[in-house]
Enzyme design. Structure first.
Site, PDB file in Angstrom:
ATOM      1  N   ALA A 122       0.826  -1.208   0.000  1.00  0.00           N
ATOM      2  CA  ALA A 122       0.000   0.000   0.000  1.00  0.00           C
ATOM      3  C   ALA A 122       0.860   1.258   0.000  1.00  0.00           C
ATOM      4  O   ALA A 122       0.351   2.358  -0.237  1.00  0.00           O
ATOM      5  CB  ALA A 122      -0.930  -0.004   1.208  1.00  0.00           C
ATOM      6  N   TYR A 152      10.918   3.039  -0.289  1.00  0.00           N
ATOM      7  CA  TYR A 152      10.240   1.734  -0.316  1.00  0.00           C
ATOM      8  C   TYR A 152       9.065   1.711  -1.295  1.00  0.00           C
ATOM      9  O   TYR A 152       8.924   0.783  -2.098  1.00  0.00           O
ATOM     10  CB  TYR A 152       9.772   1.398   1.098  1.00  0.00           C
ATOM     11  CG  TYR A 152       9.052   0.083   1.234  1.00  0.00           C
ATOM     12  CD1 TYR A 152       9.741  -1.123   1.164  1.00  0.00           C
ATOM     13  CD2 TYR A 152       7.680   0.049   1.464  1.00  0.00           C
ATOM     14  CE1 TYR A 152       9.083  -2.326   1.300  1.00  0.00           C
ATOM     15  CE2 TYR A 152       7.010  -1.150   1.604  1.00  0.00           C
ATOM     16  CZ  TYR A 152       7.713  -2.342   1.515  1.00  0.00           C
ATOM     17  OH  TYR A 152       7.047  -3.536   1.653  1.00  0.00           O
ATOM     18  N   ALA A 196       3.674  -1.896  13.311  1.00  0.00           N
ATOM     19  CA  ALA A 196       2.936  -1.329  14.445  1.00  0.00           C
ATOM     20  C   ALA A 196       2.248  -2.365  15.337  1.00  0.00           C
ATOM     21  O   ALA A 196       2.400  -2.299  16.571  1.00  0.00           O
ATOM     22  CB  ALA A 196       1.928  -0.296  13.948  1.00  0.00           C
TER      23      ALA A 196
END
Length: 340
Positions: A122, A152, A196
């Protein structure tokens, strides 16, 4: 559907998604699996005695040739990556992953591989569409005009197009999925590359065990994301690989939550409440991001559906066990999984 006796190659197999993919392929009955990762074999998260496991640096074309020779299906998950802290501070290293996918595509064509799966991200999506904390549902077309995550994300976007052109120019069967924040057991949970959910689980566990009931949160806590449980990711990879979907497609949960809500759920798993300290100077990524699953529902009549509460509970329990093992001096991860 590929014959289960054909050789299947999984790169990045010593890591989180790749290791779980190898386990899933074994469970589906595949008998010939080659697993490749740059890490030494002792550092793989999962390893099986009935799987050909190789430690190879796939930045080098000759190692891609060793990996690809004889493979019918290729799942290319190898890349330099990690959580936001890693990708914001290692942009050149992330960009160099372009060597891996380029060499893998070249050698897949050279050795006549039938199918090639590429794991995108994403992070390819246009940053201007992700400035609000109200989570924008990103549909596939929102990758253009291009303004990807620096480093990235640009590498992933370029490699998506490389897959497309190898399909168009050389007839290689390529499938591309844009992963949205995959989490679950058998993944990185400490050391700087964790994402996360794993980082939050570890911090909550540290607070619980130490008795110091505080937690540091990167950013304001109001950033929004969606998180996909590993089982849904593996199901999606299988469906997309065996589909007629030629263009990159979202593979993620559409259950958007704030980082504060993610902490709430980890606290529920731990049975504690913590004082929250917000580090506004820490890497935090875009303000909001969610997966628009309209296309995957339309084309596959399916979407990732494991609730964050259920998935995070399983992840928390696994990291808790690993944390205690590490405290006992057992290296922190029960790395070896012996196959039958």
């Amino acid at each position: 559907m590929s014959d289960h006796l054909n050789l299947v190659l999984v790169t990045g197999a010593g890591g989180f998604i790749g290791g779980n993919l190898v386990a899933a392929l074994r469970a589906r009955g595949y008998k010939r699996i080659r697993a490749v990762d740059i890490k030494s074999l002792d550092d793989w998260y999962q390893r099986f005695d009935d799987v050909e496991s190789l430690s190879l640096d796939l930045n080098l074309k000759e190692n891609c040739e060793k990996a690809c020779e004889g493979a019918v299906d290729i799942y290319n998950l190898a890349a330099n990556m990690g959580g936001m802290g890693f990708i914001e501070q290692n942009k050149a290293l992330c960009m160099l992953s372009v060597l891996i996918n380029t060499h893998m595509l070249q050698t897949a064509v050279k050795y006549g591989a039938k199918r090639f799966f590429y794991s995108s991200s994403a992070c390819v999506y246009n940053g201007d569409k992700q400035k609000t904390f109200e989570p924008p549902s990103l549909k596939e077309g929102d990758a253009y005009p291009a303004l990807a995550e620096d480093g990235y994300g640009w590498e992933k976007l370029f490699s998506e197009r490389m897959c497309r052109h190898f399909r168009e120019d050389f007839g290689l069967y390529t499938r591309v999925a844009r992963f949205h924040n995959v989490y679950g057991p058998w993944g990185t949970w400490y050391g700087g590359r964790e994402k996360a959910p794993a980082a939050i689980c570890r911090k909550v566990i540290e607070a619980k065990i130490s008795g110091k009931h505080e937690i540091e949160i990167w950013g304001s806590g109001t950033q929004t994301r969606s998180f996909m449980f590993i089982d849904d990711c593996l199901r999606g990879i299988d469906l997309i690989m065996n589909s007629n979907i030629l263009d990159p497609i979202n593979l993620g949960s559409s259950e958007a939550v704030t980082i504060n809500r993610l902490v709430d759920l980890a606290e529920e798993s731990a049975g504690i409440k913590l004082k929250r300290n917000y580090d506004l100077s820490a890497p935090k990524g875009v303000n909001g991001r969610n997966s628009d699953n309209t296309l995957i529902r339309q084309l596959l009549s399916w979407e990732p559906n494991t609730s964050l509460r259920a998935g995070l509970e399983k992840t928390y329990r696994w990291i808790y066990d690993q944390y205690l093992a590490r405290e006992r001096g057992e290296k922190g991860v029960v790395r070896e999984v012996v196959g039958a």
